[in-house]
Structure formats: C-alpha cells, structure tokens
Motif scaffolding. Sequence first.
Motif, PDB file in Angstrom:
ATOM      1  N   VAL A  96      60.791 -20.738  91.200  1.00 24.93           N
ATOM      2  CA  VAL A  96      59.655 -20.734  90.727  1.00 24.93           C
ATOM      3  C   VAL A  96      58.913 -19.690  90.062  1.00 24.93           C
ATOM      4  CG1 VAL A  96      57.400 -21.063  91.855  1.00 24.93           C
ATOM      5  CG2 VAL A  96      59.171 -22.496  92.621  1.00 24.93           C
ATOM      6  N   GLN A  97      59.453 -18.324  90.752  1.00 24.96           N
ATOM      7  CA  GLN A  97      58.935 -17.274  90.127  1.00 24.96           C
ATOM      8  C   GLN A  97      59.338 -16.716  88.584  1.00 24.96           C
ATOM      9  OE1 GLN A  97      60.193 -13.959  92.969  1.00 24.96           O
ATOM     10  NE2 GLN A  97      58.674 -14.551  94.432  1.00 24.96           N
ATOM     11  N   ALA A  98      60.568 -17.113  88.733  1.00 28.38           N
ATOM     12  CA  ALA A  98      61.330 -17.059  87.339  1.00 28.38           C
ATOM     13  C   ALA A  98      60.887 -17.897  86.262  1.00 28.38           C
ATOM     14  CB  ALA A  98      62.913 -17.034  87.381  1.00 28.38           C
ATOM     15  N   GLY A  99      60.418 -19.267  86.814  1.00 24.55           N
ATOM     16  CA  GLY A  99      59.850 -20.169  85.594  1.00 24.55           C
ATOM     17  C   GLY A  99      58.604 -19.866  85.300  1.00 24.55           C
ATOM     18  N   ALA A 100      57.953 -19.407  86.265  1.00 26.59           N
ATOM     19  CA  ALA A 100      56.528 -19.102  86.000  1.00 26.59           C
ATOM     20  C   ALA A 100      56.084 -18.059  85.239  1.00 26.59           C
ATOM     21  CB  ALA A 100      55.627 -18.947  87.458  1.00 26.59           C
ATOM     22  N   LEU A 101      57.135 -16.937  85.484  1.00 24.74           N
ATOM     23  CA  LEU A 101      57.053 -15.645  84.752  1.00 24.74           C
ATOM     24  C   LEU A 101      57.449 -16.041  83.053  1.00 24.74           C
ATOM     25  CD1 LEU A 101      56.541 -12.994  84.184  1.00 24.74           C
ATOM     26  CD2 LEU A 101      58.832 -12.336  85.352  1.00 24.74           C
ATOM     27  N   SER A 102      58.452 -16.881  83.143  1.00 28.27           N
ATOM     28  CA  SER A 102      58.992 -17.198  81.631  1.00 28.27           C
ATOM     29  C   SER A 102      57.606 -18.017  80.885  1.00 28.27           C
ATOM     30  CB  SER A 102      60.266 -18.093  81.678  1.00 28.27           C
ATOM     31  OG  SER A 102      60.157 -19.273  82.381  1.00 28.27           O
ATOM     32  N   GLY A 103      57.088 -18.904  81.508  1.00 32.55           N
ATOM     33  CA  GLY A 103      55.904 -19.276  80.893  1.00 32.55           C
ATOM     34  C   GLY A 103      54.861 -18.400  80.576  1.00 32.55           C
ATOM     35  N   ALA A 104      54.668 -17.354  81.479  1.00 30.19           N
ATOM     36  CA  ALA A 104      53.565 -16.411  81.161  1.00 30.19           C
ATOM     37  C   ALA A 104      54.229 -15.772  79.809  1.00 30.19           C
ATOM     38  CB  ALA A 104      53.451 -15.459  82.344  1.00 30.19           C
TER      39      ALA A 104
END
Length: 253
Positions: A125-133
């Motif tokens: 979740v953290q990595a996916g969300a940061l990649s979106g940002a």
Amino acid sequence: MSRWGDAARLAVGTLTTVPVPPPRVIDRRVAGGAMVLAPVAAVPPALAAGLIVAAGDALGLPAFAVAALALGAVALGTRGLHLDGLADTADGLGASYDREKALDVMRRGDSGPTGVATLVLVLLVQAGALSGAITHGHGVPAVVLAVLCGRCVLSLCCAKGVPSARPEGLGATVAGSVPVVAAVLVFVLAAGLAATAPGLPWWRGPLAVALGYVVAALLLAQCIRRLGGITGDVLGGCVEVAVAAALLTTATP
C-alpha cells in the motif's frame, strides 16, 4: 534545557540510526519529550527518501521501483524498528483473544504468517500510493509528509491516559508520558505545516495528517482493548499505518 537535550538524544538514538550520545537521564518527562520530538528526529530519513524520489524521477526510473527504494531507505534509517513493530503487533492481535498469550507472541520477536502478511500488505500500500504520487508529480512532498506524519502520531499514542500493556519495556516508559496539550499541539503544527507542502493543494496535506492520525488512533484503540495498553511494537505499528494512510491521501492528482 538539559531535559530537552536528553529528550532529543533519546528520540534520535531510539528512532534512527544517527549516532548520538546517550541521554544523561531517562525518566517519564524525558520520554515524553522524546515522543514529542519524534518528527524532528525523523527529518534525516524523510529527507533521504525525498532525495531518492527526486533523483529517481529525474532519471526516469519506474515510479514503483523508486517508491520501494525510498521506503527502503527510511527502513534502513530507522533499523526497521517500526516495521518489526507492525509485524509483531499483527501477530499478537491475530494469535489469541487472551491478553497474556497475545503479549507473549509479541515478545518472541519472530514473525508468524499474520505478521508477514500484514507487513507485506502495508508495504505494498505504501509503495503503490507513493508511486501514484510520483506519477502525478508530487512524490517528494508526499513521502516527506508521510514519514513525518507517522512519527507525529507517537505523541498521540503516548498521551496522558494511554496505559502500558506491560510493566516493563519501551511502552511502560513512554505510556501516558505526553501531556494532552502537547499531543494536540503536535497535531495542529503538523497539519498547519502540511498545508504549505509544495506541489499539493493546501487542503491535501492537512487531510493526509488527519487521516494518518485517524488510522493510528483506530489501531491504538484496538490494542488498548485487546492488549490492555501499548508496547513498543504497538507504537511501531501505529507509525506504519499512519504512513500508509498519509501516502494514500496524496496518491491522486
């Protein structure tokens, strides 16, 4: 001044790999001060993550890979302390409804299937969300804000009235050591500063902080109900879920 100096040393020495002299005195006032100063202690790993995101973006590297590298740098800069706490907390909550059995599972230090699954899911979740940002052009403020928000919630978790699950350990030292006024002030300052985050709408930063606090508070309440209070592992778990919530809030345009 000596109290805050000791608090700063305790915060940096406990929460990061930055070498500092040990505190001269460790008591509840110093412990409370360390929890209030936790976001300040987290500035070095937060900036390191921000630099990695900026460099990866400039080099055109895949967003998810850059996000993983940035989060890995934070983990290295904090000895993986909070990730370990998240896994142990998940194992304890998933092991048994008996308080003593749950605490015993958390004390062992090894990770069971529940802990491993929780750790992997939260990191995804953290990595996916940061990649979106990163994809939307605001990865640097997103990761810096999320890392600092995760440490801000420590003052909430250690506010006066929050009990310790054990009579010994880090939880016993810091539980209830932060005055409520100080915990509220940390939240207000964090939300106010988040409103000035470059590249984000003025409301997005405070919303990320607020949601980070809400998710951490939910986990905290569950741990108090099931375990009787906080432990060092619970604190780590609250940090990581707050980071995940803050990153999710900044993942969209």
